[in-house]
Design an enzyme around this catalytic site. Structure first.
Site, short mmCIF file in Angstrom:
data_model
loop_
_atom_site.label_atom_id
_atom_site.label_comp_id
_atom_site.label_asym_id
_atom_site.label_seq_id
_atom_site.Cartn_x
_atom_site.Cartn_y
_atom_site.Cartn_z
CE LYS A 90 -31.17 11.91 13.43
NZ LYS A 90 -30.56 11.58 12.26
CE LYS A 129 -26.57 7.88 14.12
NZ LYS A 129 -26.74 7.59 12.74
CE LYS A 151 -24.11 12.71 7.11
NZ LYS A 151 -25.39 12.08 7.46
N1 AQP Z 1 -21.84 6.37 13.97
C1 AQP Z 1 -22.02 5.53 12.95
N2 AQP Z 1 -21.47 4.30 12.99
C2 AQP Z 1 -21.63 3.43 11.94
N3 AQP Z 1 -22.33 3.74 10.83
C3 AQP Z 1 -22.89 4.95 10.77
N4 AQP Z 1 -23.63 5.57 9.84
C4 AQP Z 1 -23.95 6.80 10.22
N5 AQP Z 1 -23.43 7.05 11.44
C5 AQP Z 1 -22.78 5.91 11.82
C6 AQP Z 1 -24.01 4.91 8.58
O1 AQP Z 1 -23.76 5.80 7.51
C7 AQP Z 1 -24.75 5.61 6.52
C8 AQP Z 1 -25.34 6.93 6.13
O2 AQP Z 1 -26.04 7.48 7.23
P1 AQP Z 1 -26.75 8.87 7.05
O3 AQP Z 1 -25.74 9.92 7.12
O4 AQP Z 1 -27.57 8.86 5.84
O5 AQP Z 1 -27.76 8.91 8.23
P2 AQP Z 1 -27.56 8.84 9.75
O6 AQP Z 1 -27.32 7.43 10.17
O7 AQP Z 1 -28.74 9.53 10.36
O8 AQP Z 1 -26.23 9.66 10.00
P3 AQP Z 1 -25.93 10.83 10.98
O9 AQP Z 1 -24.48 11.09 10.88
O10 AQP Z 1 -26.46 10.51 12.34
O11 AQP Z 1 -26.68 12.05 10.35
P4 AQP Z 1 -27.52 13.18 11.03
O12 AQP Z 1 -26.75 13.61 12.26
O13 AQP Z 1 -27.65 14.26 10.05
O14 AQP Z 1 -28.84 12.55 11.34
C9 AQP Z 1 -25.79 4.65 7.09
O15 AQP Z 1 -25.54 3.37 6.57
C10 AQP Z 1 -25.51 4.67 8.55
O16 AQP Z 1 -25.84 3.44 9.15
#
Ligand code: AQP
Length: 339
Positions: A119, A202, A205
Site C-alpha cells: 500500500k 488481488k 475496493k
Molecule cells: N480479493 C480478495 N479475495 C478474497 N478475500 C478478500 N478480502 C478482501 N479482498 C479480497 C477479504 O475481505 C475481508 C475484508 O477486507 P477489508 O476490506 O477489510 O480489507 P482489504 O483486504 O484491504 O480489502 P481491499 O478491498 O483491498 O480494501 P482497500 O482497497 O480499501 O485496501 C478480509 O477478510 C479480506 O481478506
C-alpha cells in the site's frame, strides 16, 4: 496459570474504504454466514471504520461506506440477532487495547508486513502512521473478544499470524495465559479473488479502475461487461486443475465460478474443460448476476433506511462492549494500571 477459558468465538471485520467487491463477498462474508449458522461458534462481525481512515476518506464517503458494509453483511445473511454486528468506533475498547498492544508489538514485526509495503509503495515517508501501525489495532480487534477463529481472505493471513505473536509475547511477558492463539480460517476456492485486468494483483475496493473489480452493487450489465472484458488468454479451458498452472487470469475466473457455486475448481473444469472463453465468460456473468442480484437488491432496500441500519449497529455495539470491556479491564489489571 490459566487466566481465562476460551469459548469458540469468531471475530472478523471489513473496512468501509469503498464499495464492497466480489473478493470481500467470496473471501469473507460468505464464510461468515456459514460460521454464524454453526452452533459451535459465537460470531462477532465488525465494520472496521477506524481502519478505513489509515488512508484519506472523504467524510461523506466514510458514512456511506459504513452503512454499505453493514447492509452487505445483513443482505448476505448475517443476522444481527444471531451475530454481534456493529461498527468499531462505537466500542472504545478497540482503540484502548490497540494502544496497549502497540506497546507489545515490535517495530521489526511491522516492517515485515507485506500489505504495508504494497500500500505504501515507494511512498513510505508520506503515508500515515496509522497505516504502518494498523496491524496492532487489528490484533486488538481480535483479542478484545478473545476470538479463537478469524475467517479471512488469504491476504490477511499474515496479520492473524502477527496477532498470535502479540498475544504470545503478552502472555509470556506478564506470565499469564490470557490471550488465546487465534486461528485464521482460510478456506474455499476463492480465498484470494484477483483483479480482472491483472491476475497478479488481488481484487480491491480501492484499485484504480472500476473495470478491475466486480462491486456488490454492480447491475447485470456492468457485471456482464466486466467479465467480457476481463483479461484471459488464448487457450481454451483445461479439463484438469494442473492445466491452470501459470495461467493466473484463467485460474481466477474458474475459481470465481467455483466460489459462487460452492463447488471445487476441479469440478468446474470437469464441466467446462475444452470450452473457449466465448462460452465460459457469459456463463460466469450469468452466474454472478444470479447470485449477487438478490443480495444487491436487499442492500439497496436497507440503504434506503439508514436510521434502521444505524440502530442495528448501535445495538450490536452495546453487546460487543459487554464482551470486550471486561477483557480490556483485565488487560489493564494484568499490566498494573491503577484505575
Ligand atoms: N480479493 C480478495 N479475495 C478474497 N478475500 C478478500 N478480502 C478482501 N479482498 C479480497 C477479504 O475481505 C475481508 C475484508 O477486507 P477489508 O476490506 O477489510 O480489507 P482489504 O483486504 O484491504 O480489502 P481491499 O478491498 O483491498 O480494501 P482497500 O482497497 O480499501 O485496501 C478480509 O477478510 C479480506 O481478506
Amino acid at each position: 496459570m490459566i487466566d481465562q477459558t476460551f469459548p469458540q468465538r469468531v471475530f472478523s471485520g471489513i473496512k468501509p474504504s469503498g464499495g464492497l467487491t466480489l473478493g470481500n463477498y467470496l473471501g469473507a462474508i460468505k464464510r461468515w454466514v456459514e460460521m454464524q449458522e454453526d452452533p459451535g461458534y459465537e460470531t462477532v462481525y465488525c465494520v472496521v471504520d477506524m481502519h478505513a481512515v489509515t488512508v484519506w476518506q472523504d467524510p461523506a464517503d466514510l458514512t456511506r461506506a459504513t452503512r454499505e458494509v453493514a447492509a452487505a453483511m445483513i443482505a448476505s445473511g448475517i443476522d444481527p440477532e444471531k451475530s454481534i454486528l456493529f461498527n468499531q468506533c462505537r466500542v472504545p475498547a478497540h482503540a484502548e487495547l490497540g494502544w496497549l498492544l502497540s506497546c507489545v508489538a515490535r517495530v521489526g514485526w511491522m516492517n515485515r508486513m507485506t500489505q504495508f509495503k504494497d500500500k505504501a509503495g515507494k511512498n513510505t515517508e508520506k503515508v500515515s502512521l496509522g497505516l504502518y501501525a494498523y496491524p496492532a489495532l487489528m490484533a486488538a480487534d481480535i483479542l478484545a473478544y478473545h476470538a479463537t477463529h478469524v475467517p479471512v481472505g488469504e491476504d490477511q493471513k499474515q496479520h492473524v499470524e502477527l496477532t498470535r505473536d502479540i498475544a504470545s509475547k503478552f502472555n509470556h511477558d506478564y506470565g499469564v495465559e490470557f490471550f488465546p492463539m487465534t486461528e485464521p480460517v482460510i478456506e474455499g476456492p476463492a480465498m484470494r479473488v484477483m483483479n480482472l485486468r491483472d491476475g497478479s494483483k488481488k481484487m480491491s475496493k480501492s484499485g484504480d479502475s472500476d473495470m478491475e473489480r466486480i462491486n456488490m452493487l454492480d447491475d447485470a450489465d456492468a457485471i456482464a461487461k466486466k467479465f467480457k472484458k476481463a483479461r484471459s488468454d488464448a487457450e481454451e479451458l483445461p479439463s484438469e486443475v494442473a492445466g491452470l498452472k501459470d495461467r493466473p487470469e484463467a485460474k481466477n475466473l474458474v475459481d470465481i465460478y467455483a466460489g459462487l457455486t460452492e463447488r471445487d475448481t476441479a469440478d468446474v473444469l470437469a464441466e467446462f474443460g475444452g470450452a473457449g472463453w466465448g462460452k465460459f465468460k457469459p456463463a460466469l456473468a450469468d452466474l454472478a448476476v444470479e447470485k449477487l442480484a438478490p443480495v444487491s437488491d436487499e442492500m439497496r432496500r436497507l440503504l434506503d433506511a439508514p436510521d434502521e441500519l444505524d440502530a442495528i449497529m448501535a445495538r450490536g455495539a452495546e453487546r460487543a462492549a459487554g464482551v470486550a470491556e471486561p477483557i480490556l479491564a483485565r488487560t489493564f489489571e494484568i499490566m498494573g494500571f491503577v484505575r
